[in-house]
Scaffold this motif. Structure first.
Motif, PDB file in Angstrom:
ATOM      1  N   GLN A   3     -26.871 105.951  62.679  1.00 57.45           N
ATOM      2  CA  GLN A   3     -27.540 104.747  63.170  1.00 57.45           C
ATOM      3  C   GLN A   3     -29.044 104.895  63.062  1.00 57.45           C
ATOM      4  O   GLN A   3     -29.604 105.937  63.410  1.00 57.45           O
ATOM      5  CB  GLN A   3     -27.162 104.460  64.626  1.00 57.45           C
ATOM      6  CG  GLN A   3     -25.810 103.829  64.809  1.00 57.45           C
ATOM      7  CD  GLN A   3     -25.640 103.238  66.200  1.00 57.45           C
ATOM      8  OE1 GLN A   3     -26.003 103.849  67.190  1.00 57.45           O
ATOM      9  NE2 GLN A   3     -25.097 102.037  66.276  1.00 57.45           N
ATOM     10  N   VAL A   5     -32.063 102.410  64.408  1.00 49.25           N
ATOM     11  CA  VAL A   5     -32.266 101.185  65.177  1.00 49.25           C
ATOM     12  C   VAL A   5     -33.756 100.935  65.342  1.00 49.25           C
ATOM     13  O   VAL A   5     -34.455 101.698  66.018  1.00 49.25           O
ATOM     14  CB  VAL A   5     -31.587 101.266  66.553  1.00 49.25           C
ATOM     15  CG1 VAL A   5     -31.808  99.971  67.324  1.00 49.25           C
ATOM     16  CG2 VAL A   5     -30.097 101.545  66.397  1.00 49.25           C
ATOM     17  N   CYS A  22     -38.279 103.495  65.511  1.00 56.85           N
ATOM     18  CA  CYS A  22     -36.965 103.644  64.884  1.00 56.85           C
ATOM     19  C   CYS A  22     -36.272 104.828  65.534  1.00 56.85           C
ATOM     20  O   CYS A  22     -36.767 105.950  65.466  1.00 56.85           O
ATOM     21  CB  CYS A  22     -37.116 103.863  63.391  1.00 56.85           C
ATOM     22  SG  CYS A  22     -35.572 104.274  62.536  1.00 56.85           S
ATOM     23  N   THR A  93     -39.387  91.251  57.333  1.00 57.94           N
ATOM     24  CA  THR A  93     -38.460  92.081  58.087  1.00 57.94           C
ATOM     25  C   THR A  93     -38.742  93.531  57.715  1.00 57.94           C
ATOM     26  O   THR A  93     -38.791  93.872  56.531  1.00 57.94           O
ATOM     27  CB  THR A  93     -37.005  91.726  57.762  1.00 57.94           C
ATOM     28  OG1 THR A  93     -36.777  90.348  58.072  1.00 57.94           O
ATOM     29  CG2 THR A  93     -36.058  92.588  58.583  1.00 57.94           C
ATOM     30  N   TYR A  95     -37.809  97.543  57.841  1.00 59.30           N
ATOM     31  CA  TYR A  95     -36.646  98.411  57.898  1.00 59.30           C
ATOM     32  C   TYR A  95     -37.072  99.872  57.955  1.00 59.30           C
ATOM     33  O   TYR A  95     -37.998 100.294  57.265  1.00 59.30           O
ATOM     34  CB  TYR A  95     -35.777  98.225  56.658  1.00 59.30           C
ATOM     35  CG  TYR A  95     -35.215  96.851  56.486  1.00 59.30           C
ATOM     36  CD1 TYR A  95     -35.910  95.879  55.771  1.00 59.30           C
ATOM     37  CD2 TYR A  95     -33.969  96.511  57.019  1.00 59.30           C
ATOM     38  CE1 TYR A  95     -35.392  94.604  55.601  1.00 59.30           C
ATOM     39  CE2 TYR A  95     -33.443  95.246  56.853  1.00 59.30           C
ATOM     40  CZ  TYR A  95     -34.161  94.302  56.151  1.00 59.30           C
ATOM     41  OH  TYR A  95     -33.633  93.041  55.977  1.00 59.30           O
ATOM     42  N   TRP A 114     -30.024 103.173  56.264  1.00 60.40           N
ATOM     43  CA  TRP A 114     -30.908 102.053  56.587  1.00 60.40           C
ATOM     44  C   TRP A 114     -30.595 101.475  57.955  1.00 60.40           C
ATOM     45  O   TRP A 114     -29.443 101.456  58.390  1.00 60.40           O
ATOM     46  CB  TRP A 114     -30.722 100.939  55.543  1.00 60.40           C
ATOM     47  CG  TRP A 114     -31.270 101.301  54.214  1.00 60.40           C
ATOM     48  CD1 TRP A 114     -30.630 101.979  53.209  1.00 60.40           C
ATOM     49  CD2 TRP A 114     -32.585 101.034  53.734  1.00 60.40           C
ATOM     50  NE1 TRP A 114     -31.470 102.145  52.150  1.00 60.40           N
ATOM     51  CE2 TRP A 114     -32.673 101.568  52.439  1.00 60.40           C
ATOM     52  CE3 TRP A 114     -33.701 100.386  54.272  1.00 60.40           C
ATOM     53  CZ2 TRP A 114     -33.837 101.484  51.670  1.00 60.40           C
ATOM     54  CZ3 TRP A 114     -34.852 100.295  53.512  1.00 60.40           C
ATOM     55  CH2 TRP A 114     -34.905 100.840  52.228  1.00 60.40           C
ATOM     56  N   GLY A 115     -31.653 101.000  58.600  1.00 51.94           N
ATOM     57  CA  GLY A 115     -31.458 100.232  59.821  1.00 51.94           C
ATOM     58  C   GLY A 115     -31.227  98.765  59.507  1.00 51.94           C
ATOM     59  O   GLY A 115     -31.228  98.358  58.339  1.00 51.94           O
ATOM     60  N   GLN A 116     -31.064  97.980  60.560  1.00 52.24           N
ATOM     61  CA  GLN A 116     -30.781  96.550  60.405  1.00 52.24           C
ATOM     62  C   GLN A 116     -32.046  95.719  60.276  1.00 52.24           C
ATOM     63  O   GLN A 116     -31.977  94.558  59.858  1.00 52.24           O
ATOM     64  CB  GLN A 116     -29.972  96.060  61.612  1.00 52.24           C
ATOM     65  CG  GLN A 116     -28.575  96.647  61.672  1.00 52.24           C
ATOM     66  CD  GLN A 116     -27.760  96.272  60.441  1.00 52.24           C
ATOM     67  OE1 GLN A 116     -27.650  95.109  60.075  1.00 52.24           O
ATOM     68  NE2 GLN A 116     -27.193  97.271  59.780  1.00 52.24           N
ATOM     69  N   GLY A 117     -33.170  96.287  60.630  1.00 50.94           N
ATOM     70  CA  GLY A 117     -34.432  95.588  60.464  1.00 50.94           C
ATOM     71  C   GLY A 117     -34.932  94.935  61.741  1.00 50.94           C
ATOM     72  O   GLY A 117     -34.164  94.610  62.633  1.00 50.94           O
ATOM     73  N   THR A 118     -36.249  94.751  61.786  1.00 52.54           N
ATOM     74  CA  THR A 118     -36.889  94.038  62.889  1.00 52.54           C
ATOM     75  C   THR A 118     -37.929  93.092  62.295  1.00 52.54           C
ATOM     76  O   THR A 118     -38.651  93.454  61.370  1.00 52.54           O
ATOM     77  CB  THR A 118     -37.520  95.013  63.903  1.00 52.54           C
ATOM     78  OG1 THR A 118     -38.038  94.286  65.019  1.00 52.54           O
ATOM     79  CG2 THR A 118     -38.647  95.843  63.288  1.00 52.54           C
TER      80      THR A 118
END
Length: 124
Positions: A3, A5, A22, A93, A95, A114-118
């Motif tokens: 994960q 995040v 992150c 976005t 990542y 990879w994360g899901q992005g912010t």
């Protein structure tokens, strides 16, 4: 389970600052170099910054150099991106990503996780 995040995104006025975080888990963090990337719909993912697994080497994309700072805390399995002097063109976005090994890179296709992005939005 691996994960990544991201957090810390939001809406900010031009000239302002944000700090992205992150949180990594599910893999041996100190064996990986870390990177931050960003993407706008319809455009290719762009390398923003990366840091080597031993924190000795950092790299920045041309458009953010001098304004953004990447850092990592291996004890906490965290990576940060301090973003100052934000511009509307920084809107994207963002990542977080991890690549196995000591050599960081701004090539997004090299990364393993990879994360899901912010979302970061900079208003003019």
């Amino acid at each position: 389970e691996v994960q990544l995040v991201e957090s810390g995104g939001g809406l900010v006025q031009a000239g302002g600052s944000l700090r992205l975080s992150c949180a990594a888990s599910g893999f041996t963090f100190d064996e990986y170099s870390m990177g931050w990337f960003r993407q706008v719909p319809g455009k290719e993912r762009e390398g923003v910054s990366c840091i080597s697994k031993n924190n000795n080497d950092t790299y920045y994309g041309r458009s953010v150099k001098g304004r953004f700072t990447i850092s990592s805390d291996n004890a906490k399995n965290m990576v940060y991106l301090q973003m100052n002097s934000l511009k509307p063109e920084d809107t994207a976005t963002y990542y977080c990503a991890a690549v196995l090994g000591a050599t960081p890179t701004l090539d997004w296709y090299q990364y393993d996780y990879w994360g899901q992005g912010t979302q970061v939005t900079v208003s003019s």
